[in-house]
Write a protein that holds these residues in place. Structure first.
Motif, PDB file in Angstrom:
ATOM      1  N   THR A  10      -1.543   1.249   5.845  1.00  0.00           N
ATOM      2  CA  THR A  10      -1.336   2.452   6.062  1.00  0.00           C
ATOM      3  C   THR A  10      -1.917   3.625   6.348  1.00  0.00           C
ATOM      4  OG1 THR A  10      -0.269   4.627   4.417  1.00  0.00           O
ATOM      5  CG2 THR A  10      -2.458   3.342   3.507  1.00  0.00           C
ATOM      6  N   GLU A  38       0.885  -1.072  -0.049  1.00  0.00           N
ATOM      7  CA  GLU A  38       0.073  -0.019  -0.304  1.00  0.00           C
ATOM      8  C   GLU A  38       0.703   1.076  -0.086  1.00  0.00           C
ATOM      9  OE1 GLU A  38      -3.147  -2.164   3.085  1.00  0.00           O
ATOM     10  OE2 GLU A  38      -2.796  -0.031   3.224  1.00  0.00           O
ATOM     11  N   SER A  39       0.670   2.213  -0.437  1.00  0.00           N
ATOM     12  CA  SER A  39       1.051   3.452  -0.475  1.00  0.00           C
ATOM     13  C   SER A  39       0.204   5.241  -0.138  1.00  0.00           C
ATOM     14  CB  SER A  39       1.701   3.782  -1.836  1.00  0.00           C
ATOM     15  OG  SER A  39       0.888   3.578  -2.835  1.00  0.00           O
TER      16      SER A  39
END
Length: 121
Positions: A115, A6-7
């Protein structure tokens, strides 16, 4: 092995926007639904948005009209565009991908690492 990365999280002021991305990689045979969950401190994890293999999307009522989920099947990626963010959107966001790995006869959900999204002035 299958990995979800994830980002896109971070700190944003109320009314701002963020875009989360989640890329699935590894020994994947087929991907079905792709979705986003979130968990705020002291609360249960909840489904935020889901994009089914049939092309349908569903959202929790609290984000309808503000969040948009999309997917890129060629890149095994799912995105969550979050607009008009509110302090109550603050949470750790997790992607979940329902897939079948090449070394498995069945499908199951895989989770990203999470995140942090913080909405604060």
């Amino acid at each position: 092995q299958v990995q979800l990365v994830e980002s896109g999280g971070g700190l944003v002021q109320p009314g701002g926007s963020l875009r989360l991305s989640c890329a699935a990689s590894g020994s994947i045979f087929s991907i079905y639904a792709m979705g986003w969950y979130r968990q705020a401190p002291g609360k249960q994890r909840e489904l935020v948005a889901i994009f089914t293999s049939g092309g349908n999307t569903n959202y929790v009522d609290s984000v309808k009209g503000r969040f948009t989920i999309s997917r890129d099947n060629a890149k095994n990626t799912v995105h969550l565009q979050m607009n008009s963010l509110k302090p109550e959107d603050t949470a750790v966001y997790y992607c979940n991908v329902d897939l079948r790995a090449r070394d498995s006869a069945t499908r199951r959900g895989y989770w990203g690492q999470g995140t942090q999204v913080t909405v604060s002035s």
